[in-house]
Design an enzyme around this catalytic site. Structure first.
Site, PDB file in Angstrom:
ATOM      1  NE  ARG A   1      15.613 -23.378  -0.906  1.00 26.62           N
ATOM      2  CZ  ARG A   1      15.742 -22.114  -1.303  1.00 26.62           C
ATOM      3  NH1 ARG A   1      16.864 -21.713  -1.846  1.00 26.62           N
ATOM      4  NH2 ARG A   1      14.747 -21.257  -1.163  1.00 26.62           N
TER       5      ARG A   1
ATOM      6  CG  HIS B   1       9.625 -21.013  -2.692  1.00 25.14           C
ATOM      7  ND1 HIS B   1       9.895 -21.267  -1.366  1.00 25.14           N
ATOM      8  CD2 HIS B   1      10.589 -20.115  -3.095  1.00 25.14           C
ATOM      9  CE1 HIS B   1      10.951 -20.565  -0.987  1.00 25.14           C
ATOM     10  NE2 HIS B   1      11.382 -19.860  -2.009  1.00 25.14           N
TER      11      HIS B   1
ATOM     12  CD  GLN C   1       9.641 -15.603  -2.237  1.00 21.88           C
ATOM     13  OE1 GLN C   1      10.727 -16.017  -1.816  1.00 21.88           O
ATOM     14  NE2 GLN C   1       9.316 -14.325  -2.192  1.00 21.88           N
TER      15      GLN C   1
ATOM     16  CG  ASP D   1      11.377 -17.406  -9.985  1.00 20.16           C
ATOM     17  OD1 ASP D   1      12.497 -16.954  -9.653  1.00 20.16           O
ATOM     18  OD2 ASP D   1      11.004 -18.565  -9.690  1.00 20.16           O
TER      19      ASP D   1
ATOM     20  CB  CYS E   1      10.854 -15.235  -5.280  1.00 15.30           C
ATOM     21  SG  CYS E   1      11.589 -16.050  -6.706  1.00 15.30           S
TER      22      CYS E   1
ATOM     23  NE  ARG F   1      10.692 -16.709   2.206  1.00 17.32           N
ATOM     24  CZ  ARG F   1      11.567 -17.491   1.576  1.00 17.32           C
ATOM     25  NH1 ARG F   1      12.124 -17.087   0.445  1.00 17.32           N
ATOM     26  NH2 ARG F   1      11.855 -18.703   2.038  1.00 17.32           N
TER      27      ARG F   1
HETATM   28  N1   CP Z   1      13.536 -16.523  -2.563  1.00 18.13           N
HETATM   29  C1   CP Z   1      14.308 -17.456  -1.995  1.00 18.13           C
HETATM   30  O1   CP Z   1      13.858 -18.511  -1.583  1.00 18.13           O
HETATM   31  O2   CP Z   1      15.628 -17.119  -1.916  1.00 18.13           O
HETATM   32  P1   CP Z   1      16.833 -18.059  -1.506  1.00 18.13           P
HETATM   33  O3   CP Z   1      17.036 -19.056  -2.630  1.00 18.13           O
HETATM   34  O4   CP Z   1      17.998 -17.143  -1.338  1.00 18.13           O
HETATM   35  O5   CP Z   1      16.491 -18.781  -0.229  1.00 18.13           O
HETATM   36  N1  NVA Z   2      12.222 -20.844  -9.118  1.00 17.98           N
HETATM   37  C1  NVA Z   2      13.456 -20.585  -8.414  1.00 17.98           C
HETATM   38  C2  NVA Z   2      13.161 -19.924  -7.110  1.00 17.98           C
HETATM   39  C3  NVA Z   2      14.372 -19.596  -6.273  1.00 17.98           C
HETATM   40  C4  NVA Z   2      14.025 -18.997  -4.943  1.00 17.98           C
HETATM   41  C5  NVA Z   2      14.196 -21.883  -8.214  1.00 17.98           C
HETATM   42  O1  NVA Z   2      13.574 -22.891  -7.917  1.00 17.98           O
HETATM   43  O2  NVA Z   2      15.431 -21.892  -8.384  1.00 17.98           O
END
Ligand code: CP
Ligand code: NVA
Length: 310
Positions: free
Chosen positions: A108, A135, A138, A230, A270, A298
């Site tokens: 990440r 992502h 997701q 989102d 998400c 997930r």
């Molecule tokens: N949706 C998602 O990726 O959640 P987290 O940021 O908690 O991993």
């Molecule tokens: N768009 C959001 C998604 C979090 C899971 C971010 O990048 O923070």
């Protein structure tokens, strides 16, 4: 014909064919059923996954860690700031080193380029667990959730309302590849990347669906089977928060907006949600909401992905 995905990395859903996505969804269904029945499925016995995190996470971290354990493998949580990466070791050297210990890397990251560099230097498959551009994990869980709830994907009408961000990009790729009609409603300056939209439009045409980008949330939601939103301020963009809250106000998913959708529409997010901003409690906690099914899925879809590529 069997779909072979061993050794494949996943930077974005653009990397997967329709058949490969369908294979992941089919495998997810099977693994979810085995899980519910309490049947062991040690498909990754003895395998290890390194998980690099430059940003916080609840769902991604826990679902990957639990998923690897359920598959008989092991996952290591590595905070980027605790790795030598935080002291200037290159991504290339990190990827080459980790490749000597583990069977896969999930990361990440802030910059999508970091994912591409990990893939370039790693000898093992790399999975994007969220970057500023996409992502994919997701979107896999989201498509699986829709399929479970609606019994099909092709031909459905999907409305994404809000920031044209990483999640929107992945949904555009995923919907276009599976023949789901998708309309994205975002304010000017916050619409999805034009290259993503143009690729998705071509893919959708091939699969008999349509991709529309508009500034009008009502147009997007009209007759929709799914309404998705989102956060307005993604991780790493906190400095823009005040301005974004003002700009996105008309894009809030509230009861007035959802009235334009089909009665049995699904509300999706998400998570994490900023309740009172992009969505109100009345919608997020309504019978139409499937946000925690998405979160659960997930686990199942990532297990399928891991079992297929590691
Ligand atoms: N949706 C998602 O990726 O959640 P987290 O940021 O908690 O991993
Ligand atoms: N768009 C959001 C998604 C979090 C899971 C971010 O990048 O923070």
């Amino acid at each position: 014909m069997a779909v072979l995905m061993k050794g494949k990395s996943l930077a974005s859903l653009r990397d997967l064919s329709r058949e490969e996505i369908e294979e992941i969804l089919k495998t997810s269904e099977l693994l979810k059923l085995q899980n519910l029945r309490g049947q062991d499925h040690p498909l990754l016995k003895g395998k290890t996954l390194a998980m690099i995190f430059e940003k916080p996470s609840t769902r991604t971290r826990v679902s990957f860690e639990v998923g690897m354990w359920q598959l008989g493998g092991y996952a290591l949580y590595l905070s980027a700031s605790d790795l030598q990466l935080g002291r200037g070791e290159t991504i290339g050297d990190t990827a080459q080193t980790l490749s000597r210990y583990v069977h896969g890397i999930m990361a990440r990251v802030f910059s999508h380029q970091t994912i591409l560099d990990l893939i370039k230097y790693s000898r093992v498959p790399v999975i994007n667990g969220l970057s500023d551009f996409s992502h994919p994990c997701q979107a896999l869980a989201d498509l699986f959730t829709i399929y479970e709830k609606k019994g099909k994907l092709s031909g459905l009408r999907f409305a994404y309302v809000g920031d044209g961000n990483n999640v929107a990009h992945s949904l555009l790729y995923g919907c276009a590849k599976l023949g789901v009609n998708i309309t994205v409603a975002s304010p000017k300056g916050y619409q999805p990347h034009p290259e993503v939209v143009s690729y998705a439009k071509d893919e959708a045409k091939r699969n008999g669906s349509e991709v529309i980008v508009t500034e009008d949330p009502i147009e997007a939601v009209k007759g929709a089977d799914v309404i998705y939103t989102d956060v307005w301020t993604s991780m790493g963009m906190e400095k823009e928060r005040e301005e974004r809250v003002k700009t996105f106000r008309p894009y809030q998913v509230n009861t007035k907006l959802t009235r334009h959708a089909k009665v049995d529409y699904l509300f999706m997010h998400c998570l994490p949600a900023h309740r009172g901003e992009e969505v109100v409690d009345e919608v997020a906690d309504s019978p139409n909401s499937v946000i925690f099914d998405q979160a659960e899925n997930r686990l199942h879809t990532q297990k399928a992905l891991l079992a297929l590529i590691l």
